[in-house]
Design a protein around this motif. Structure first.
Motif, PDB file in Angstrom:
ATOM      1  N   LYS A  61      -3.581  -6.661  10.258  1.00  0.00           N
ATOM      2  CA  LYS A  61      -4.704  -7.586  10.434  1.00  0.00           C
ATOM      3  C   LYS A  61      -5.857  -7.265   9.463  1.00  0.00           C
ATOM      4  O   LYS A  61      -6.357  -8.152   8.774  1.00  0.00           O
ATOM      5  N   LEU A  95       0.872  -1.181   0.000  1.00  0.00           N
ATOM      6  CA  LEU A  95       0.000   0.000   0.000  1.00  0.00           C
ATOM      7  C   LEU A  95       0.904   1.225   0.000  1.00  0.00           C
ATOM      8  O   LEU A  95       1.771   1.342   0.872  1.00  0.00           O
ATOM      9  N   ASP A  96       0.701   2.115  -0.959  1.00  0.00           N
ATOM     10  CA  ASP A  96       1.522   3.332  -1.036  1.00  0.00           C
ATOM     11  C   ASP A  96       3.015   3.005  -0.940  1.00  0.00           C
ATOM     12  O   ASP A  96       3.738   3.610  -0.138  1.00  0.00           O
ATOM     13  N   THR A 111      -5.674  -5.519   6.790  1.00  0.00           N
ATOM     14  CA  THR A 111      -5.189  -5.691   5.420  1.00  0.00           C
ATOM     15  C   THR A 111      -5.247  -7.163   5.023  1.00  0.00           C
ATOM     16  O   THR A 111      -5.638  -7.491   3.899  1.00  0.00           O
ATOM     17  N   PRO A 132      -0.670  -6.074  17.530  1.00  0.00           N
ATOM     18  CA  PRO A 132      -0.702  -4.640  17.809  1.00  0.00           C
ATOM     19  C   PRO A 132      -1.342  -3.838  16.672  1.00  0.00           C
ATOM     20  O   PRO A 132      -1.466  -4.343  15.554  1.00  0.00           O
ATOM     21  N   ASN A 133      -1.721  -2.617  16.953  1.00  0.00           N
ATOM     22  CA  ASN A 133      -2.253  -1.715  15.928  1.00  0.00           C
ATOM     23  C   ASN A 133      -1.253  -1.626  14.786  1.00  0.00           C
ATOM     24  O   ASN A 133      -0.051  -1.530  15.015  1.00  0.00           O
ATOM     25  N   GLY A 134      -1.766  -1.634  13.583  1.00  0.00           N
ATOM     26  CA  GLY A 134      -0.914  -1.472  12.412  1.00  0.00           C
ATOM     27  C   GLY A 134      -0.174  -2.729  11.997  1.00  0.00           C
ATOM     28  O   GLY A 134       0.669  -2.694  11.097  1.00  0.00           O
ATOM     29  N   ALA A 135      -0.496  -3.870  12.638  1.00  0.00           N
ATOM     30  CA  ALA A 135       0.209  -5.122  12.328  1.00  0.00           C
ATOM     31  C   ALA A 135      -0.138  -5.657  10.936  1.00  0.00           C
ATOM     32  O   ALA A 135       0.595  -6.467  10.381  1.00  0.00           O
TER      33      ALA A 135
HETATM   34  P1  ADP Z   1      -4.296  -3.407  11.770  1.00  0.00           P
HETATM   35  O1  ADP Z   1      -5.653  -3.778  11.274  1.00  0.00           O
HETATM   36  O2  ADP Z   1      -3.481  -4.574  12.199  1.00  0.00           O
HETATM   37  O3  ADP Z   1      -4.343  -2.381  12.848  1.00  0.00           O
HETATM   38  P2  ADP Z   1      -3.924  -2.421   9.064  1.00  0.00           P
HETATM   39  O4  ADP Z   1      -3.986  -3.668   8.266  1.00  0.00           O
HETATM   40  O5  ADP Z   1      -5.123  -1.550   9.049  1.00  0.00           O
HETATM   41  O6  ADP Z   1      -3.491  -2.759  10.565  1.00  0.00           O
HETATM   42  O7  ADP Z   1      -2.707  -1.558   8.587  1.00  0.00           O
HETATM   43  C1  ADP Z   1      -1.405  -2.099   8.454  1.00  0.00           C
HETATM   44  C2  ADP Z   1      -0.443  -1.004   8.080  1.00  0.00           C
HETATM   45  O8  ADP Z   1      -0.785  -0.491   6.810  1.00  0.00           O
HETATM   46  C3  ADP Z   1      -0.454   0.193   9.023  1.00  0.00           C
HETATM   47  O9  ADP Z   1       0.865   0.569   9.262  1.00  0.00           O
HETATM   48  C4  ADP Z   1      -1.203   1.249   8.265  1.00  0.00           C
HETATM   49  O10 ADP Z   1      -0.732   2.512   8.622  1.00  0.00           O
HETATM   50  C5  ADP Z   1      -0.881   0.900   6.836  1.00  0.00           C
HETATM   51  N1  ADP Z   1      -1.943   1.296   5.905  1.00  0.00           N
HETATM   52  C6  ADP Z   1      -3.257   0.984   5.995  1.00  0.00           C
HETATM   53  N2  ADP Z   1      -3.942   1.481   4.951  1.00  0.00           N
HETATM   54  C7  ADP Z   1      -3.054   2.138   4.188  1.00  0.00           C
HETATM   55  C8  ADP Z   1      -3.129   2.871   2.970  1.00  0.00           C
HETATM   56  N3  ADP Z   1      -4.287   3.023   2.321  1.00  0.00           N
HETATM   57  N4  ADP Z   1      -1.982   3.367   2.475  1.00  0.00           N
HETATM   58  C9  ADP Z   1      -0.816   3.196   3.111  1.00  0.00           C
HETATM   59  N5  ADP Z   1      -0.671   2.514   4.258  1.00  0.00           N
HETATM   60  C10 ADP Z   1      -1.762   1.992   4.800  1.00  0.00           C
END
Ligand code: ADP
Ligand code: MG
Length: 261
Positions: A51, A22-23, A53, A46-49
Motif C-alpha cells: 500500500k 525493491l531490492d 509503495t 494486510p501489512n506488507g501488501a
Molecule cells: P504496506 O504499506 O502495505 O504495509 P509496503 O508498501 O510498505 O507495505 O511494503 C510492501 C513490501 O515491500 C513489504 O513486503 C516490505 O517488506 C517490502 N519493502 C518495503 N520497503 C522495502 C525496501 N526498501 N527494500 C525491500 N523491500 C521493501
C-alpha cells in the motif's frame, strides 16, 4: 471491477500495468487502477501488501514500470513543479527536522507555489494559516516538532499536506496516533475536501473508517485484489476474504462497521 467506468477526464489517477521492484523483489505487480476524481478512495490490505509503495509510486517518489496518468495527463509529461502543485503526499512516519518550527514545516507545503528564493506571498501565509486552523494545530505554530506528541505532530504533517492546496491528496495512515475526536475531524476534513472537488486517496488500517469512503481498493501481495464502492456487498466480501474472515462487516447506525469475528 465494479466501478461505474467514469470517463477518462473523470479520473484523478489511472495506472496501467504498474509494477515496482525493491531490492530485487517485485513489490507492486501489474496494478491497473482507476481513481475517480472528486471522491475519496481508501486503500486497505494486510501489512506488507504494498500500500505504501503504491502511494509512493503514484507520488513519483520511487521508480516504477507501467504508466501513470494524473488528472488525464501522463505523469512523465508533467513538470516536477506542476506535479508538486497538483499532488500532495502525507507519508507514513514521514521524516521532518525535529528542531523546525511548526509554522515553517507547514510553509514547506507552499514550496511548489513559490519562485526560487522568493519570500512567501500573502497567499502562502493565508494557506498556511488555513491549514493550521483546519487541523487545530494553529496554537503550536511557534513550537518545534520535537515539542509535540505523536498525534499533534501528525496533525502538523497533515497541515503541511493541506497547505499545498493540491487537487489530489495521497495520505498514508493519516489516522495513526490520532485520538478519536481528531480521527472524526480528519474524516470531516476529507468530506470537505471532496465537496470542494478534491480527490483524497488514503491508506487506512481502521477498516470502519475506510468503509466511510466512496471507493475501496484492496491490496494483497503487491496486487490489486478488488476495487469497488465501499457500500457494495462485493467489497465487503473481498475485505473479509483478504483478512481471512477474522473480521465481519455489520450495519450500525446507518454505517458499515468492521468488527472482529
Ligand atoms: P504496506 O504499506 O502495505 O504495509 P509496503 O508498501 O510498505 O507495505 O511494503 C510492501 C513490501 O515491500 C513489504 O513486503 C516490505 O517488506 C517490502 N519493502 C518495503 N520497503 C522495502 C525496501 N526498501 N527494500 C525491500 N523491500 C521493501
Ligand atoms: Mg504502509
Amino acid at each position: 471491477m465494479s466501478l461505474d467506468r467514469p470517463s477518462v477526464s473523470g479520473l484523478a489517477i489511472q495506472t496501467q500495468h504498474l509494477s515496482a521492484v525493491l531490492d530485487d523483489a517485485l513489490i507492486l505487480r501489474d496494478l491497473s487502477v482507476q481513481i475517480p476524481r472528486a471522491s475519496w478512495t481508501s486503500i486497505v490490505g494486510p501489512n506488507g501488501a504494498g500500500k505504501s509503495t503504491l502511494l509512493k509510486a503514484l507520488a513519483g517518489l520511487m521508480a516504477s514500470d507501467g504508466t501513470i496518468q494524473l488528472l488525464g495527463q501522463a505523469v512523465d509529461e508533467i513538470s516536477r513543479r506542476e506535479k508538486a502543485r497538483c499532488l500532495s503526499w502525507l507519508g507514513q512516519s514521514q521524516s521532518a527536522a525535529e528542531d523546525m518550527r511548526v509554522w515553517d514545516v507547514v510553509m514547506l507545503g507552499r514550496l511548489p507555489h513559490q519562485a526560487w528564493l522568493a519570500a512567501p506571498s500573502a497567499e502562502d501565509y493565508a494557506a498556511v494559516e488555513q491549514a493550521l486552523r483546519d487541523t487545530q494545530a494553529w496554537q503550536w505554530r511557534e513550537r518545534s516538532l520535537a515539542q509535540l506528541s505523536g498525534g499533534e505532530r501528525q496533525r502538523v504533517l497533515l497541515a503541511r499536506a493541506l497547505a499545498v492546496q493540491a487537487e489530489v491528496l495521497l495520505m498514508d495512515e493519516p489516522l495513526a496516533n490520532l485520538d478519536p475526536p481528531h480521527q472524526a475531524d480528519w474524516m470531516a476534513l476529507v468530506r470537505q475536501l471532496v465537496a470542494q472537488g478534491k480527490t483524497v486517496i488514503s491508506v487506512l488500517h481502521e477498516i470502519s473508517f475506510a468503509l466511510q469512503a466512496d471507493y475501496l481498493m484492496i491490496m494483497q501481495h503487491g496486487r490489486l485484489v478488488h476495487q469497488g464502492r465501499c457500500k457494495d456487498i462485493e467489497s465487503h466480501q473481498a475485505l473479509c476474504e483478504v483478512f481471512e474472515h477474522r473480521i465481519a462487516i455489520h450495519p450500525v447506525a446507518g454505517q458499515w462497521v468492521a468488527l472482529p469475528n
